[in-house]
Design a protein around this motif. Structure first.
Motif, PDB file in Angstrom:
ATOM      1  N   TYR A   1       0.813  -1.204   0.000  1.00 33.03           N
ATOM      2  CA  TYR A   1       0.000   0.000   0.000  1.00 33.03           C
ATOM      3  C   TYR A   1       0.848   1.256   0.000  1.00 33.03           C
ATOM      4  O   TYR A   1       1.760   1.441   0.788  1.00 33.03           O
ATOM      5  CB  TYR A   1      -1.002   0.011   1.145  1.00 33.03           C
ATOM      6  CG  TYR A   1      -0.525  -0.266   2.555  1.00 33.03           C
ATOM      7  CD1 TYR A   1      -0.710   0.700   3.536  1.00 33.03           C
ATOM      8  CD2 TYR A   1       0.013  -1.481   2.923  1.00 33.03           C
ATOM      9  CE1 TYR A   1      -0.358   0.454   4.851  1.00 33.03           C
ATOM     10  CE2 TYR A   1       0.367  -1.750   4.223  1.00 33.03           C
ATOM     11  CZ  TYR A   1       0.189  -0.773   5.192  1.00 33.03           C
ATOM     12  OH  TYR A   1       0.543  -1.017   6.499  1.00 33.03           O
TER      13      TYR A   1
ATOM     14  N   SER B   1      -0.153   4.297   0.619  1.00 31.46           N
ATOM     15  CA  SER B   1      -0.456   5.310   1.630  1.00 31.46           C
ATOM     16  C   SER B   1       0.517   5.230   2.798  1.00 31.46           C
ATOM     17  O   SER B   1       0.856   6.244   3.404  1.00 31.46           O
ATOM     18  CB  SER B   1      -1.897   5.172   2.131  1.00 31.46           C
ATOM     19  OG  SER B   1      -2.077   4.001   2.894  1.00 31.46           O
ATOM     20  N   LYS B   2       1.004   4.032   3.113  1.00 32.56           N
ATOM     21  CA  LYS B   2       1.974   3.882   4.206  1.00 32.56           C
ATOM     22  C   LYS B   2       3.269   4.612   3.868  1.00 32.56           C
ATOM     23  O   LYS B   2       3.835   5.329   4.697  1.00 32.56           O
ATOM     24  CB  LYS B   2       2.250   2.404   4.464  1.00 32.56           C
ATOM     25  CG  LYS B   2       3.230   2.140   5.599  1.00 32.56           C
ATOM     26  CD  LYS B   2       3.440   0.652   5.795  1.00 32.56           C
ATOM     27  CE  LYS B   2       4.420   0.364   6.927  1.00 32.56           C
ATOM     28  NZ  LYS B   2       4.631  -1.088   7.111  1.00 32.56           N
ATOM     29  N   LYS B   3       3.730   4.438   2.635  1.00 30.62           N
ATOM     30  CA  LYS B   3       4.962   5.094   2.211  1.00 30.62           C
ATOM     31  C   LYS B   3       4.778   6.601   2.055  1.00 30.62           C
ATOM     32  O   LYS B   3       5.760   7.352   2.010  1.00 30.62           O
ATOM     33  CB  LYS B   3       5.459   4.480   0.905  1.00 30.62           C
ATOM     34  CG  LYS B   3       5.882   3.025   1.057  1.00 30.62           C
ATOM     35  CD  LYS B   3       6.457   2.474  -0.225  1.00 30.62           C
ATOM     36  CE  LYS B   3       6.925   1.029  -0.044  1.00 30.62           C
ATOM     37  NZ  LYS B   3       7.491   0.446  -1.268  1.00 30.62           N
TER      38      LYS B   3
ATOM     39  N   PHE C   1       0.622   7.681   5.189  1.00 29.95           N
ATOM     40  CA  PHE C   1      -0.799   7.347   5.315  1.00 29.95           C
ATOM     41  C   PHE C   1      -1.696   8.444   4.749  1.00 29.95           C
ATOM     42  O   PHE C   1      -2.789   8.699   5.244  1.00 29.95           O
ATOM     43  CB  PHE C   1      -1.165   7.009   6.759  1.00 29.95           C
ATOM     44  CG  PHE C   1      -0.449   5.793   7.273  1.00 29.95           C
ATOM     45  CD1 PHE C   1      -0.857   4.525   6.892  1.00 29.95           C
ATOM     46  CD2 PHE C   1       0.654   5.917   8.100  1.00 29.95           C
ATOM     47  CE1 PHE C   1      -0.182   3.391   7.336  1.00 29.95           C
ATOM     48  CE2 PHE C   1       1.345   4.792   8.549  1.00 29.95           C
ATOM     49  CZ  PHE C   1       0.921   3.522   8.162  1.00 29.95           C
TER      50      PHE C   1
ATOM     51  N   ARG D   1      -5.070   5.805  -0.387  1.00 27.56           N
ATOM     52  CA  ARG D   1      -5.691   4.679   0.321  1.00 27.56           C
ATOM     53  C   ARG D   1      -6.500   3.826  -0.636  1.00 27.56           C
ATOM     54  O   ARG D   1      -7.369   4.304  -1.360  1.00 27.56           O
ATOM     55  CB  ARG D   1      -6.567   5.195   1.447  1.00 27.56           C
ATOM     56  CG  ARG D   1      -7.368   4.095   2.112  1.00 27.56           C
ATOM     57  CD  ARG D   1      -7.666   4.379   3.578  1.00 27.56           C
ATOM     58  NE  ARG D   1      -8.767   3.574   4.064  1.00 27.56           N
ATOM     59  CZ  ARG D   1      -8.734   2.246   4.163  1.00 27.56           C
ATOM     60  NH1 ARG D   1      -7.657   1.577   3.794  1.00 27.56           N
ATOM     61  NH2 ARG D   1      -9.775   1.579   4.619  1.00 27.56           N
TER      62      ARG D   1
ATOM     63  N   GLU E   1      -4.356  -2.438   0.711  1.00 20.46           N
ATOM     64  CA  GLU E   1      -3.967  -2.288   2.100  1.00 20.46           C
ATOM     65  C   GLU E   1      -4.323  -3.502   2.959  1.00 20.46           C
ATOM     66  O   GLU E   1      -3.591  -3.838   3.899  1.00 20.46           O
ATOM     67  CB  GLU E   1      -4.582  -1.017   2.680  1.00 20.46           C
ATOM     68  CG  GLU E   1      -4.134   0.224   1.944  1.00 20.46           C
ATOM     69  CD  GLU E   1      -4.258   1.500   2.758  1.00 20.46           C
ATOM     70  OE1 GLU E   1      -4.585   1.413   3.960  1.00 20.46           O
ATOM     71  OE2 GLU E   1      -4.016   2.574   2.193  1.00 20.46           O
TER      72      GLU E   1
ATOM     73  N   LYS F   1      -1.378  -5.218   5.109  1.00 23.38           N
ATOM     74  CA  LYS F   1      -1.409  -5.250   6.578  1.00 23.38           C
ATOM     75  C   LYS F   1      -1.221  -6.673   7.099  1.00 23.38           C
ATOM     76  O   LYS F   1      -0.645  -6.869   8.169  1.00 23.38           O
ATOM     77  CB  LYS F   1      -2.719  -4.641   7.078  1.00 23.38           C
ATOM     78  CG  LYS F   1      -2.779  -3.123   6.862  1.00 23.38           C
ATOM     79  CD  LYS F   1      -4.161  -2.556   7.105  1.00 23.38           C
ATOM     80  CE  LYS F   1      -4.175  -1.064   6.793  1.00 23.38           C
ATOM     81  NZ  LYS F   1      -5.532  -0.480   6.845  1.00 23.38           N
TER      82      LYS F   1
ATOM     83  N   ASP G   1       2.404  -7.200   7.039  1.00 24.28           N
ATOM     84  CA  ASP G   1       2.992  -6.562   8.222  1.00 24.28           C
ATOM     85  C   ASP G   1       2.853  -7.464   9.447  1.00 24.28           C
ATOM     86  O   ASP G   1       3.777  -7.582  10.262  1.00 24.28           O
ATOM     87  CB  ASP G   1       2.308  -5.225   8.497  1.00 24.28           C
ATOM     88  CG  ASP G   1       2.766  -4.124   7.545  1.00 24.28           C
ATOM     89  OD1 ASP G   1       3.738  -4.346   6.800  1.00 24.28           O
ATOM     90  OD2 ASP G   1       2.152  -3.041   7.560  1.00 24.28           O
TER      91      ASP G   1
END
Length: 343
Positions: free
Chosen positions: A114, A116-118, A121, A126, A131, A135, A138
């Motif tokens: 995703y 948006s994390k890089k 956020f 998004r 995502e 996740k 992660d």
């Protein structure tokens, strides 16, 4: 006896490619759960060597316990479009936990990443179906690789989607037009045959990929790259046209009950407040790729690493078009996009 690999999502486009290659290798027995063994996708797998189908619901604890018993390894590709982001995260983690409890030796998870994390956020990027899987990756990164090894294959849009839904149209002069709301960005396409080959490599080399999150792609392809590749392979005139994002989204999802305002996963969880609409989801999707041109920005790949792992991999859009016999003709690749219940 051959070691057994459970392939969750085995009747989908990605899963079918993985099942077929595992079967062709003759090194594994393959078990594929499906809601219906009489579906066209399931029937297409029935005649493959060392492949068996079992009726089961992969979003049911009792069925998962039964599926993960007496298998050695698994390949997990859940359908976030069917169940929504929150349920995809929950059930993917439960699959990991149940697999570990049942004594599975190697858990291979098919993920996405995703943007948006890089991007801190930033909601602009998004995208729930990216995502949700990211996740889960992660989560896996926080887990021990003993007694159950885990590996992640992080992919992207399939090259085969250039037949549908990213197929070109013909203009009044007979030229093929590839229309994407991509601006000067790029899509890290992956051809399904090579995705399956990376999965096979992971099962063949568990120690080399212990705790590995491998981001794969064929090429970071811009719209211009796709059009030029088409002309070079087919000899037919083609061009890329950047299009307005919101207009594109309206057109792309017009067949759904509420068009682009339909919520992803609504059939599975009708009253779930966290579900994104197709417009919201794919707005973020395209914004991520718009910010990834030239293998820079939000999504990047280590192509030297990929060459080392799979020297025979397809390396360009043009090579894929040539080897696959691509003509631009529409051809269904994914399951019916209006179907919102996972197999």
């Amino acid at each position: 006896m051959l070691p057994t690999v459970l392939v969750v999502g085995g009747t989908g486009a990605q899963g079918t490619a993985v099942v077929q290659l595992l079967s062709e290798s003759r090194r594994y027995a393959v078990k594929v759960p499906t809601r219906s063994t009489t579906s066209p996708q399931a029937k297409a797998l029935m005649d493959l060597e060392n492949v068996s189908l079992v009726e089961a619901d992969v979003f049911n604890e009792n069925d998962l316990m039964r599926l993960f018993t007496e298998i050695n390894m698994c390949f997990i590709n859940t359908n976030g479009f069917a169940v929504g982001e929150k349920n995809e995260i929950y059930w993917s983690i439960r699959m990991h936990n149940i697999a570990r409890f049942c004594g599975v030796k190697h858990f291979v998870y098919s993920s996405l990443e995703y943007g948006s994390k890089k991007a801190g956020f930033d909601p602009k990027y998004r995208c729930s179906h990216l995502e949700g899987k990211a996740k889960v990756a992660d989560f896996l990164a926080s887990q021990s690789t003993n007694p159950m090894n885990w590996s992640v294959i992080c992919s992207g849009p399939y090259m085969e989607t250039l037949s549908d839904p990213f197929k070109p149209r013909k203009d009044e002069n007979g030229s093929y037009v590839f229309e994407f709301p991509l601006a000067d960005g790029a899509i890290p396409f992956i051809c399904l045959k090579d995705l399956a080959a990376y999965a096979l490599w992971m099962f063949d080399n568990p120690e080399k990929c212990r705790g590995l999150n491998l981001a794969i792609a064929t090429q970071h392809a811009s719209g211009e790259d796709v059009a030029k590749a088409f002309t070079s392979v087919t000899g037919k005139p083609a061009r890329y046209e950047d299009v307005d994002l919101e207009e594109y989204l309206t057109k792309a999802w017009k067949e759904l009950p509420n068009g682009a305002e339909t919520k992803i996963g609504v059939n599975f969880v009708p009253n779930e407040p966290t579900l994104m609409t197709y417009r919201e989801n794919f707005r973020g999707f395209w914004n991520v790729f718009r910010a990834s041109g030239g293998n820079e920005g939000l999504l990047t790949r280590d192509y030297q690493q990929l060459d080392k792992i799979l020297p025979t991999r397809i390396k360009t859009v043009a090579e894929w078009m040539e080897k696959s016999g691509y003509t631009g003709k529409p051809q269904s690749v994914l399951k019916d996009r209006a179907e919102r219940i996972a197999d």
